[in-house]
Motif scaffolding. Structure first.
Motif, PDB file in Angstrom:
ATOM      1  N   LEU A 252       0.882  -1.168   0.000  1.00 38.41           N
ATOM      2  CA  LEU A 252       0.000   0.000   0.000  1.00 38.41           C
ATOM      3  C   LEU A 252       0.920   1.218   0.000  1.00 38.41           C
ATOM      4  N   ALA A 253       0.582   2.229  -0.791  1.00 37.64           N
ATOM      5  CA  ALA A 253       1.380   3.467  -0.789  1.00 37.64           C
ATOM      6  C   ALA A 253       0.429   4.641  -0.609  1.00 37.64           C
ATOM      7  N   ALA A 254       0.828   5.586   0.240  1.00 37.37           N
ATOM      8  CA  ALA A 254      -0.071   6.692   0.561  1.00 37.37           C
ATOM      9  C   ALA A 254       0.720   7.831   1.196  1.00 37.37           C
ATOM     10  N   SER A 255       0.012   8.901   1.544  1.00 40.64           N
ATOM     11  CA  SER A 255       0.661  10.050   2.186  1.00 40.64           C
ATOM     12  C   SER A 255       1.213   9.622   3.546  1.00 40.64           C
ATOM     13  N   PRO A 256       2.167  10.389   4.087  1.00 37.67           N
ATOM     14  CA  PRO A 256       2.697  10.049   5.417  1.00 37.67           C
ATOM     15  C   PRO A 256       1.582   9.942   6.465  1.00 37.67           C
ATOM     16  N   ALA A 257       0.572  10.811   6.399  1.00 37.97           N
ATOM     17  CA  ALA A 257      -0.521  10.746   7.393  1.00 37.97           C
ATOM     18  C   ALA A 257      -1.302   9.447   7.251  1.00 37.97           C
ATOM     19  N   ASN A 258      -1.556   9.042   6.015  1.00 34.96           N
ATOM     20  CA  ASN A 258      -2.290   7.784   5.810  1.00 34.96           C
ATOM     21  C   ASN A 258      -1.464   6.562   6.204  1.00 34.96           C
ATOM     22  N   VAL A 259      -0.152   6.625   5.954  1.00 37.16           N
ATOM     23  CA  VAL A 259       0.717   5.497   6.332  1.00 37.16           C
ATOM     24  C   VAL A 259       0.735   5.358   7.863  1.00 37.16           C
ATOM     25  N   ALA A 260       0.831   6.481   8.570  1.00 34.85           N
ATOM     26  CA  ALA A 260       0.822   6.431  10.043  1.00 34.85           C
ATOM     27  C   ALA A 260      -0.511   5.880  10.544  1.00 34.85           C
ATOM     28  N   TRP A 261      -1.582   6.315   9.924  1.00 38.84           N
ATOM     29  CA  TRP A 261      -2.944   5.847  10.280  1.00 38.84           C
ATOM     30  C   TRP A 261      -3.061   4.347  10.070  1.00 38.84           C
ATOM     31  N   TRP A 262      -2.621   3.900   8.891  1.00 38.63           N
ATOM     32  CA  TRP A 262      -2.679   2.469   8.574  1.00 38.63           C
ATOM     33  C   TRP A 262      -1.884   1.666   9.615  1.00 38.63           C
ATOM     34  N   THR A 263      -0.682   2.139   9.891  1.00 35.21           N
ATOM     35  CA  THR A 263       0.220   1.386  10.769  1.00 35.21           C
ATOM     36  C   THR A 263      -0.388   1.243  12.169  1.00 35.21           C
ATOM     37  N   ARG A 264      -1.036   2.310  12.622  1.00 36.72           N
ATOM     38  CA  ARG A 264      -1.676   2.278  13.949  1.00 36.72           C
ATOM     39  C   ARG A 264      -2.750   1.177  13.987  1.00 36.72           C
ATOM     40  N   HIS A 265      -3.587   1.137  12.978  1.00 36.49           N
ATOM     41  CA  HIS A 265      -4.684   0.162  12.984  1.00 36.49           C
ATOM     42  C   HIS A 265      -4.198  -1.246  12.670  1.00 36.49           C
ATOM     43  N   ALA A 266      -3.269  -1.363  11.724  1.00 32.14           N
ATOM     44  CA  ALA A 266      -2.774  -2.699  11.356  1.00 32.14           C
ATOM     45  C   ALA A 266      -2.029  -3.328  12.526  1.00 32.14           C
ATOM     46  N   GLY A 267      -1.436  -2.495  13.370  1.00 35.58           N
ATOM     47  CA  GLY A 267      -0.715  -2.989  14.546  1.00 35.58           C
ATOM     48  C   GLY A 267      -1.650  -3.636  15.560  1.00 35.58           C
ATOM     49  N   ILE A 268      -2.907  -3.293  15.500  1.00 32.20           N
ATOM     50  CA  ILE A 268      -3.901  -3.940  16.374  1.00 32.20           C
ATOM     51  C   ILE A 268      -4.287  -5.306  15.797  1.00 32.20           C
ATOM     52  N   ARG A 269      -4.340  -5.363  14.473  1.00 37.50           N
ATOM     53  CA  ARG A 269      -4.810  -6.578  13.795  1.00 37.50           C
ATOM     54  C   ARG A 269      -3.776  -7.704  13.825  1.00 37.50           C
ATOM     55  N   SER A 270      -2.478  -7.350  13.811  1.00 36.47           N
ATOM     56  CA  SER A 270      -1.451  -8.385  13.645  1.00 36.47           C
ATOM     57  C   SER A 270      -0.142  -7.958  14.323  1.00 36.47           C
ATOM     58  N   ILE A 271       0.670  -8.960  14.721  1.00 35.35           N
ATOM     59  CA  ILE A 271       1.975  -8.636  15.352  1.00 35.35           C
ATOM     60  C   ILE A 271       3.055  -8.539  14.279  1.00 35.35           C
ATOM     61  N   GLY A 272       2.630  -8.579  13.031  1.00 38.81           N
ATOM     62  CA  GLY A 272       3.601  -8.401  11.943  1.00 38.81           C
ATOM     63  C   GLY A 272       3.349  -9.370  10.812  1.00 38.81           C
ATOM     64  N   PRO A 273       3.735  -8.976   9.606  1.00 39.13           N
ATOM     65  CA  PRO A 273       3.472  -9.806   8.418  1.00 39.13           C
ATOM     66  C   PRO A 273       4.495 -10.938   8.256  1.00 39.13           C
ATOM     67  N   ASP A 274       4.322 -11.714   7.209  1.00 38.07           N
ATOM     68  CA  ASP A 274       5.223 -12.830   6.891  1.00 38.07           C
ATOM     69  C   ASP A 274       6.495 -12.251   6.257  1.00 38.07           C
ATOM     70  N   LYS A 275       7.501 -12.021   7.082  1.00 37.73           N
ATOM     71  CA  LYS A 275       8.722 -11.372   6.589  1.00 37.73           C
ATOM     72  C   LYS A 275       9.638 -12.357   5.853  1.00 37.73           C
ATOM     73  N   ILE A 276       9.454 -13.640   6.111  1.00 35.91           N
ATOM     74  CA  ILE A 276      10.215 -14.648   5.356  1.00 35.91           C
ATOM     75  C   ILE A 276       9.824 -14.549   3.881  1.00 35.91           C
ATOM     76  N   ASN A 277       8.521 -14.445   3.635  1.00 35.71           N
ATOM     77  CA  ASN A 277       8.054 -14.315   2.241  1.00 35.71           C
ATOM     78  C   ASN A 277       8.531 -12.993   1.643  1.00 35.71           C
ATOM     79  N   GLN A 278       8.573 -11.951   2.460  1.00 34.26           N
ATOM     80  CA  GLN A 278       9.074 -10.661   1.962  1.00 34.26           C
ATOM     81  C   GLN A 278      10.535 -10.790   1.527  1.00 34.26           C
ATOM     82  N   LEU A 279      11.339 -11.457   2.365  1.00 38.97           N
ATOM     83  CA  LEU A 279      12.769 -11.609   2.027  1.00 38.97           C
ATOM     84  C   LEU A 279      12.947 -12.430   0.755  1.00 38.97           C
ATOM     85  N   ARG A 280      12.175 -13.521   0.657  1.00 37.93           N
ATOM     86  CA  ARG A 280      12.257 -14.363  -0.560  1.00 37.93           C
ATOM     87  C   ARG A 280      11.963 -13.531  -1.799  1.00 37.93           C
TER      88      ARG A 280
END
Ligand code: PLP
Length: 404
Positions: A252-280
């Motif tokens: 997702l790409a957005a303004s700094p305000a939207n990125v901060a907003w997203w991060t705040r809410h996504a942090g409630i939903r999950s403790i973090g994404p699949d970073k192994i898949n990101q590295l691959r």
């Protein structure tokens, strides 16, 4: 040719006993094979900043995968979030957070009726999100260069319940429309009665060219910033049809305000994404030139299938009044337009001949094509031989539907 001839041809086709599913735009096994080195792309589980990718954390994605998507989407890395394997789930979550919590500085959408503008024909799963979450939808006709902007500007200026609009800016699903610079500028600058209006900018087919020419669409984030509406657009993308559908990485790409907003809410939903898949994916996709080279291989597999459908339609439907089809320069679909009232019957006849198509009407909100004349053709998954047969069967089904 008489109605009896059409019926005989159709029946002969039915005897072939085909069983083909063309209901969704899925990559073929040969396309998926192009990314098989993902299986052993991982040389380490340590990210560049020392993060152990096996552990929790990193809501906005590893720095190197954010940098990769920044290059791919042509935005600053600070404005990119990489999370989950599905961009559709990011779109869903943006809508849920907006409904329940409101976008930055505004009340929750759900406190008042919410309406979305939906260019049609469009992506059925966008419309399904709205329908499931109680968002009213308004059809917007699509022109060759994007949605009917006179209508869009009028509606958003006078109706404060219109909080958003679905957009697939390039090689749209299903019409293959590429938005012009003027349309992008007008969407970014238009006056909206709702101060918390959002463009859901789904860049799903950014690299999915079918022609030799790689068409480009102007940057919506830059256009919004220039127009003084920096928070208006949220851009979505994924590697679903670049690497593996369902096992890719989404951004997702957005303004700094939207990125901060997203991060705040996504942090409630999950403790973090699949970073192994990101590295691959960082190891495999590397950079823009590598992605473009991979997409050229996809193109080589897809183009003959699209050409086969177009050739069959030309041969079998070229002389039928009121029938037309698109010649997309990218994306995953061809639109077949029938005379009014013939799409549902054609899809039903195709089904009886062993070809499952996307239900007629699916590309419209609530599944209702007001003129019952749009059929979405998805040539990617079947083999070239199958697609040739399928296109023939669809054309014969339409001819019979019109002869009846
Ligand atoms: N957006 C559009 C326009 C699509 O056509 C598709 C899949 O067909 C998606 C999103 C799904 O993307 P993802 O796999 O990232 O959820």
């Amino acid at each position: 040719m008489s109605a009896a001839d059409h019926s005989a041809q159709y029946q002969a086709f039915q005897q072939l006993g085909l069983k083909l599913d063309m209901s969704r735009g899925k990559p073929s096994p040969e396309q998926l094979d192009l990314s098989n080195s993902l299986m052993d792309a991982l040389d380490t589980y340590k990210a560049a900043d020392g993060t152990d990718a096996r552990n929790y954390g990193g809501t906005i994605g590893l720095p190197e995968v954010r940098a990769l998507f920044a290059e791919l989407l042509d935005v600053p890395a600070a404005q990119v979030v990489v999370d989950s394997s599905s961009s559709l789930s990011l779109m869903h979550d943006v809508i849920m957070y907006s409904l329940l919590n409101g976008v930055p500085g505004h009340a929750p959408w759900v406190q008042n009726p919410v309406t979305f503008l939906c260019p049609v024909p469009g992506y059925d799963r966008h419309f399904a999100i709205c329908e499931a979450r109680g968002i009213k939808m308004i059809n917007i006709p699509m022109n060759a260069d994007g949605p009917d902007m006179d209508l869009v500007e009028k509606l958003v200026a006078e109706d404060a319940s219109i909080k958003g609009m679905w957009i697939v800016p390039k090689y749209s699903n299903p019409g293959g429309v590429v938005f012009s610079d003027q349309v992008v500028a007008r969407l970014a600058a238009m006056k909206t009665a709702a101060p918390d209006f959002r463009l859901m900018w789904d860049d799903a087919y950014r690299f999915h060219h079918l022609g030799e020419k790689k068409l480009a669409v102007a940057s919506i984030l830059a256009a919004c910033a220039k127009a003084g509406n920096p928070d208006r657009a949220i851009v979505f993308a994924s590697s679903s049809k670049v690497s593996w559908a369902g096992s890719g990485v989404a951004a997702l790409a957005a303004s700094p305000a939207n990125v901060a907003w997203w991060t705040r809410h996504a942090g409630i939903r999950s403790i973090g994404p699949d970073k192994i898949n990101q590295l691959r994916h960082v190891r495999f996709l590397k950079d823009l030139p590598t992605v473009e080279a991979l997409m050229e291989q996809h193109r080589q597999l897809l183009k003959p299938k699209f050409d086969a459908v177009l050739a069959q339609f030309q041969a079998l439907l070229g002389d039928v009044p009121g029938v037309s089809w698109t010649h997309p320069e990218g994306g995953y679909f061809i639109d077949l337009i029938t005379p009014d009232g013939a799409a549902k019957r054609t899809v039903a006849l195709a089904k009886e001949a062993g070809i499952t198509l996307t239900p007629a009407g699916a590309a419209f909100p609530y599944g209702l094509d007001p003129k019952d004349r749009h059929i979405r053709i998805a040539p990617s998954f079947p083999s070239l031989e199958e697609i040739n047969k399928a296109a023939q069967g669809i054309a014969l089904s339409l001819r019979l539907a019109l002869a009846a």
